[in-house]
Scaffold this motif. Structure first.
Motif, PDB file in Angstrom:
ATOM      1  N   LEU A  65      -1.176  21.932   3.837  1.00  0.00           N
ATOM      2  CA  LEU A  65      -1.559  20.547   4.124  1.00  0.00           C
ATOM      3  C   LEU A  65      -0.324  19.686   4.377  1.00  0.00           C
ATOM      4  N   LEU A  66       0.672  19.834   3.515  1.00  0.00           N
ATOM      5  CA  LEU A  66       1.907  19.061   3.693  1.00  0.00           C
ATOM      6  C   LEU A  66       2.568  19.417   5.015  1.00  0.00           C
ATOM      7  N   GLY A  67       2.623  20.697   5.325  1.00  0.00           N
ATOM      8  CA  GLY A  67       3.258  21.136   6.565  1.00  0.00           C
ATOM      9  C   GLY A  67       2.520  20.676   7.812  1.00  0.00           C
ATOM     10  N   ARG A  68       1.223  20.477   7.694  1.00  0.00           N
ATOM     11  CA  ARG A  68       0.431  20.036   8.838  1.00  0.00           C
ATOM     12  C   ARG A  68       0.559  18.532   9.073  1.00  0.00           C
ATOM     13  N   TYR A  69       0.536  17.739   8.017  1.00  0.00           N
ATOM     14  CA  TYR A  69       0.426  16.290   8.179  1.00  0.00           C
ATOM     15  C   TYR A  69       1.724  15.510   7.992  1.00  0.00           C
ATOM     16  N   LEU A  70       2.567  15.910   7.044  1.00  0.00           N
ATOM     17  CA  LEU A  70       3.775  15.117   6.796  1.00  0.00           C
ATOM     18  C   LEU A  70       4.765  15.085   7.958  1.00  0.00           C
ATOM     19  N   PRO A  71       4.935  16.164   8.730  1.00  0.00           N
ATOM     20  CA  PRO A  71       5.876  16.059   9.856  1.00  0.00           C
ATOM     21  C   PRO A  71       5.516  14.934  10.832  1.00  0.00           C
ATOM     22  N   TRP A  72       4.222  14.688  11.037  1.00  0.00           N
ATOM     23  CA  TRP A  72       3.815  13.593  11.919  1.00  0.00           C
ATOM     24  C   TRP A  72       4.263  12.252  11.353  1.00  0.00           C
ATOM     25  N   VAL A  73       4.163  12.124  10.043  1.00  0.00           N
ATOM     26  CA  VAL A  73       4.603  10.880   9.392  1.00  0.00           C
ATOM     27  C   VAL A  73       6.105  10.708   9.589  1.00  0.00           C
ATOM     28  N   TRP A  74       6.874  11.741   9.252  1.00  0.00           N
ATOM     29  CA  TRP A  74       8.336  11.620   9.315  1.00  0.00           C
ATOM     30  C   TRP A  74       8.839  11.469  10.747  1.00  0.00           C
ATOM     31  N   ARG A  75       8.156  12.080  11.725  1.00  0.00           N
ATOM     32  CA  ARG A  75       8.576  11.931  13.128  1.00  0.00           C
ATOM     33  C   ARG A  75       8.252  10.547  13.688  1.00  0.00           C
ATOM     34  N   ALA A  76       7.146   9.978  13.264  1.00  0.00           N
ATOM     35  CA  ALA A  76       6.761   8.663  13.779  1.00  0.00           C
ATOM     36  C   ALA A  76       7.559   7.534  13.141  1.00  0.00           C
ATOM     37  N   LEU A  77       8.103   7.749  11.958  1.00  0.00           N
ATOM     38  CA  LEU A  77       8.836   6.678  11.281  1.00  0.00           C
ATOM     39  C   LEU A  77      10.043   6.157  12.067  1.00  0.00           C
ATOM     40  N   PRO A  78      10.872   7.024  12.677  1.00  0.00           N
ATOM     41  CA  PRO A  78      11.969   6.469  13.485  1.00  0.00           C
ATOM     42  C   PRO A  78      11.469   5.625  14.661  1.00  0.00           C
ATOM     43  N   VAL A  79      10.360   6.040  15.268  1.00  0.00           N
ATOM     44  CA  VAL A  79       9.785   5.262  16.368  1.00  0.00           C
ATOM     45  C   VAL A  79       9.337   3.900  15.840  1.00  0.00           C
ATOM     46  N   LEU A  80       8.699   3.902  14.662  1.00  0.00           N
ATOM     47  CA  LEU A  80       8.287   2.636  14.044  1.00  0.00           C
ATOM     48  C   LEU A  80       9.498   1.761  13.728  1.00  0.00           C
ATOM     49  N   ALA A  81      10.535   2.371  13.191  1.00  0.00           N
ATOM     50  CA  ALA A  81      11.730   1.599  12.830  1.00  0.00           C
ATOM     51  C   ALA A  81      12.382   0.974  14.064  1.00  0.00           C
TER      52      ALA A  81
END
Length: 162
Positions: A65-81
């Motif tokens: 579950l972590l491997g499926r969903y957390l990478p999307w969070v961490w990849r989108a954060l720089p775009v958000l920043a």
């Protein structure tokens, strides 16, 4: 408040802020990118946290579950920043002088902290096979994260009106 006003005035008078403000299509494009990145973070975080909280079933291992969903969070954060910084520079008063913006930033720190705590608890076992204490702790973290995410969304919408 005077220091914040001075900072807003300095940012608003900077060449980059003036450039951002003078290109009529830039702010809407950056806002669109920001919203798409928010959607990626929110969708991933909601899918992960509803499964952890037991609100949606999952028989998969916790680490899957972590491997499926957390990478999307961490990849989108720089775009958000990056998009968020551009929006702040382009409209510093709207953002920095709004108490709702600061609540949103505080909630963001809470969500990132909760995501990091959840990620550290990774295990190859399905959630149902974790100890009751671990499951309970993860469930509480997930519910807090979901509540903070709702707060971030609400604050994001309210910035325009505060």
């Amino acid at each position: 408040m005077d220091a914040m006003r001075a900072l807003v005035d300095i940012i608003a008078a900077s060449p980059i802020s003036i450039t951002i403000q003078s290109i009529s299509w830039l702010i809407p494009i950056v806002q669109s990118i920001h919203i798409i990145a928010i959607a990626a973070v929110m969708a991933s975080a909601v899918l992960l946290n509803t499964r952890i909280a037991g609100l949606a079933g999952s028989s998969e291992g916790f680490d899957i579950l972590l491997g499926r969903y957390l990478p999307w969070v961490w990849r989108a954060l720089p775009v958000l920043a990056i998009s968020g910084i551009i929006l702040i520079i382009g409209e510093p008063e709207r953002e920095l002088m709004s108490y709702v913006f600061w609540i949103k930033m505080a909630l963001l720190i809470v969500v990132l902290s909760l995501c990091a705590m959840i990620a550290r608890a990774g295990s190859p076992q399905p959630l149902a096979d974790l100890s009751p204490e671990t499951r309970g702790r993860l469930r509480m973290l997930a519910l807090l994260c979901l509540a903070a995410l709702v707060g971030i969304i609400a604050c994001g919408r309210l910035i325009a009106y505060a």
